[in-house]
Motif scaffolding. Structure first.
Motif, mmCIF file in Angstrom:
data_model
loop_
_atom_site.group_PDB
_atom_site.id
_atom_site.type_symbol
_atom_site.label_atom_id
_atom_site.label_comp_id
_atom_site.label_asym_id
_atom_site.label_seq_id
_atom_site.Cartn_x
_atom_site.Cartn_y
_atom_site.Cartn_z
ATOM 1 N N LYS A 8 -79.905 18.485 4.424
ATOM 2 C CA LYS A 8 -79.704 18.189 3.002
ATOM 3 C C LYS A 8 -79.691 19.458 2.150
ATOM 4 O O LYS A 8 -79.659 19.402 0.918
ATOM 5 N N LEU A 9 -79.715 20.610 2.806
ATOM 6 C CA LEU A 9 -79.685 21.910 2.129
ATOM 7 C C LEU A 9 -80.791 22.047 1.090
ATOM 8 O O LEU A 9 -80.570 22.540 -0.018
ATOM 9 N N LEU A 10 -81.983 21.599 1.450
ATOM 10 C CA LEU A 10 -83.141 21.743 0.569
ATOM 11 C C LEU A 10 -83.930 23.023 0.867
ATOM 12 O O LEU A 10 -84.679 23.498 0.023
ATOM 13 N N PHE A 11 -83.791 23.540 2.071
ATOM 14 C CA PHE A 11 -84.392 24.808 2.503
ATOM 15 C C PHE A 11 -85.916 24.811 2.410
ATOM 16 O O PHE A 11 -86.532 25.874 2.357
ATOM 17 N N ARG A 12 -86.534 23.644 2.387
ATOM 18 C CA ARG A 12 -88.002 23.591 2.290
ATOM 19 C C ARG A 12 -88.643 24.207 3.529
ATOM 20 O O ARG A 12 -89.622 24.943 3.421
ATOM 21 N N GLU A 13 -88.095 23.896 4.695
ATOM 22 C CA GLU A 13 -88.704 24.409 5.929
ATOM 23 C C GLU A 13 -88.546 25.922 6.023
ATOM 24 O O GLU A 13 -89.452 26.624 6.480
ATOM 25 N N HIS A 14 -87.398 26.422 5.585
ATOM 26 C CA HIS A 14 -87.193 27.870 5.620
ATOM 27 C C HIS A 14 -88.172 28.576 4.686
ATOM 28 O O HIS A 14 -88.780 29.592 5.048
ATOM 29 N N ILE A 15 -88.352 28.029 3.492
ATOM 30 C CA ILE A 15 -89.268 28.621 2.511
ATOM 31 C C ILE A 15 -90.698 28.586 3.036
ATOM 32 O O ILE A 15 -91.445 29.567 2.919
ATOM 33 N N SER A 16 -91.084 27.474 3.650
ATOM 34 C CA SER A 16 -92.433 27.357 4.221
ATOM 35 C C SER A 16 -92.625 28.344 5.361
ATOM 36 O O SER A 16 -93.688 28.967 5.486
ATOM 37 N N TYR A 17 -91.597 28.498 6.194
ATOM 38 C CA TYR A 17 -91.670 29.420 7.331
ATOM 39 C C TYR A 17 -91.877 30.852 6.844
ATOM 40 O O TYR A 17 -92.736 31.583 7.354
ATOM 41 N N VAL A 18 -91.095 31.265 5.843
ATOM 42 C CA VAL A 18 -91.206 32.628 5.303
ATOM 43 C C VAL A 18 -92.556 32.827 4.634
ATOM 44 O O VAL A 18 -93.209 33.865 4.815
ATOM 45 N N ALA A 19 -93.009 31.832 3.866
ATOM 46 C CA ALA A 19 -94.295 31.943 3.168
ATOM 47 C C ALA A 19 -95.443 32.084 4.173
ATOM 48 O O ALA A 19 -96.331 32.934 3.996
ATOM 49 N N ASP A 20 -95.452 31.278 5.221
ATOM 50 C CA ASP A 20 -96.515 31.348 6.235
ATOM 51 C C ASP A 20 -96.503 32.702 6.952
ATOM 52 O O ASP A 20 -97.567 33.275 7.231
ATOM 53 N N LYS A 21 -95.301 33.194 7.252
ATOM 54 C CA LYS A 21 -95.184 34.477 7.941
ATOM 55 C C LYS A 21 -95.728 35.612 7.069
ATOM 56 O O LYS A 21 -96.438 36.501 7.561
ATOM 57 N N LYS A 36 -97.941 35.279 4.624
ATOM 58 C CA LYS A 36 -99.391 35.105 4.484
ATOM 59 C C LYS A 36 -100.132 35.780 5.632
ATOM 60 O O LYS A 36 -101.137 36.465 5.435
ATOM 61 N N LYS A 37 -99.642 35.586 6.845
ATOM 62 C CA LYS A 37 -100.281 36.183 8.012
ATOM 63 C C LYS A 37 -100.274 37.705 7.921
ATOM 64 O O LYS A 37 -101.266 38.374 8.240
ATOM 65 N N LEU A 38 -99.152 38.258 7.469
ATOM 66 C CA LEU A 38 -99.059 39.711 7.335
ATOM 67 C C LEU A 38 -100.008 40.226 6.263
ATOM 68 O O LEU A 38 -100.658 41.266 6.436
ATOM 69 N N ILE A 39 -100.113 39.495 5.149
ATOM 70 C CA ILE A 39 -100.996 39.904 4.065
ATOM 71 C C ILE A 39 -102.455 39.848 4.503
ATOM 72 O O ILE A 39 -103.257 40.744 4.199
ATOM 73 N N PHE A 40 -102.817 38.814 5.257
ATOM 74 C CA PHE A 40 -104.193 38.712 5.761
ATOM 75 C C PHE A 40 -104.521 39.863 6.715
ATOM 76 O O PHE A 40 -105.621 40.405 6.711
ATOM 77 N N GLN A 41 -103.546 40.240 7.529
ATOM 78 C CA GLN A 41 -103.756 41.363 8.438
ATOM 79 C C GLN A 41 -103.940 42.668 7.662
ATOM 80 O O GLN A 41 -104.769 43.511 8.036
ATOM 81 N N LEU A 42 -103.169 42.818 6.583
ATOM 82 C CA LEU A 42 -103.328 44.012 5.746
ATOM 83 C C LEU A 42 -104.685 44.012 5.061
ATOM 84 O O LEU A 42 -105.316 45.060 4.899
#
Length: 251
Positions: free
Chosen positions: A176-189, A191-197
């Motif tokens: 449906k071209l909502l891109f919710r999963e893509h946005i969630s995937y990028v946000a989670d990725k 977050k993990k990098l920021i926590f590591q920093l």
């Protein structure tokens, strides 16, 4: 939307097809002869204990070589120049091929897709190229809310291509071209990098602010902004919905 993956793109590049494409493109004679000479009389050699074997080869481009990607692109370019219908757009990136078909109905989209896949299959046969049979995917993208049959049957080499609700190609596309999963995937990725920093930087020790800024600008910001022109409208729409819900709660 159909995604295809060329099986062993570098290894399967067929030299006669490359030379044919150069002739069709009216390549300068000196460059054509240079490529022709480069591809001529090449051998594969293997030695196991006292056993030696040689075999003449007529395909393949050495991965890591300067000319490898160029020679692959010369052959791959021919698939982009096939005579597709006006309803079809084709995009290639590395060894991945995407076909986009637009139609007024699902049955029409299915018919167009199968016609185009016939052309792709014929191209593959003529160029001695194979598509990875486990990776092709087809996705029907529609925002129609009415109930109707949304299964679509598309074939390549008489084998049905699996239909999916989401497709990963330079990002995650959904039906449906909502891109919710893509946005969630990028946000989670991110977050993990920021926590590591955060583990490596505290107020009195660890990485300096300047070093963190350099890492953020080079490693995190590109992830956040990758493909933004495509999915930014989805962010704005979700933000608007969130604001509307807050207003409704206040009321």
């Amino acid at each position: 939307m159909i995604s295809l993956d060329v099986q062993g793109a570098f290894d399967s590049a067929w030299w006669p097809a490359i030379l044919q494409r150069l002739r069709e493109a009216k390549c300068p004679r000196n460059l054509y002869y240079l490529v022709q000479d480069y591809l001529k009389e090449r051998e594969a050699f293997i030695a196991i204990n006292s056993y030696n074997m040689r075999k003449n080869i007529t395909r393949g481009c050495a991965q890591g070589s300067c000319c490898g990607p160029i020679l692959c692109n010369i052959e791959y370019d021919t698939v982009l120049n096939l005579k597709f219908t006006d309803h079809t757009r084709v995009v290639a990136f590395a060894d991945y091929l995407i076909l986009m078909m637009r139609a007024d109905s699902i049955s029409e989209a299915e018919n167009i897709a199968n016609i185009e896949m016939g052309k792709i299959a014929m191209w593959a046969k003529n160029n001695k190229t194979k598509f990875n049979e486990e990776k092709p995917k087809v996705m029907l993208m529609t925002r129609r809310k009415r109930k109707e049959q949304k299964e679509i049957l598309v074939y390549i080499n008489n084998k049905a291509i699996p239909q999916v609700q989401k497709l990963k190609y330079l990002g995650i596309f959904d039906n449906k071209l909502l891109f919710r999963e893509h946005i969630s995937y990028v946000a989670d990725k991110c977050k993990k990098l920021i926590f590591q920093l955060a583990k490596a930087a505290k107020l009195n020790w660890g990485l300096s602010h300047k070093a963190l800024q350099t890492i953020y600008l080079g490693g995190i910001q590109p992830l956040l902004t990758y493909g933004a022109p495509v999915w930014i409208k989805a962010i704005r729409k979700e933000t608007y919905k969130a604001k509307l819900l807050r207003v409704q709660r206040l009321i």
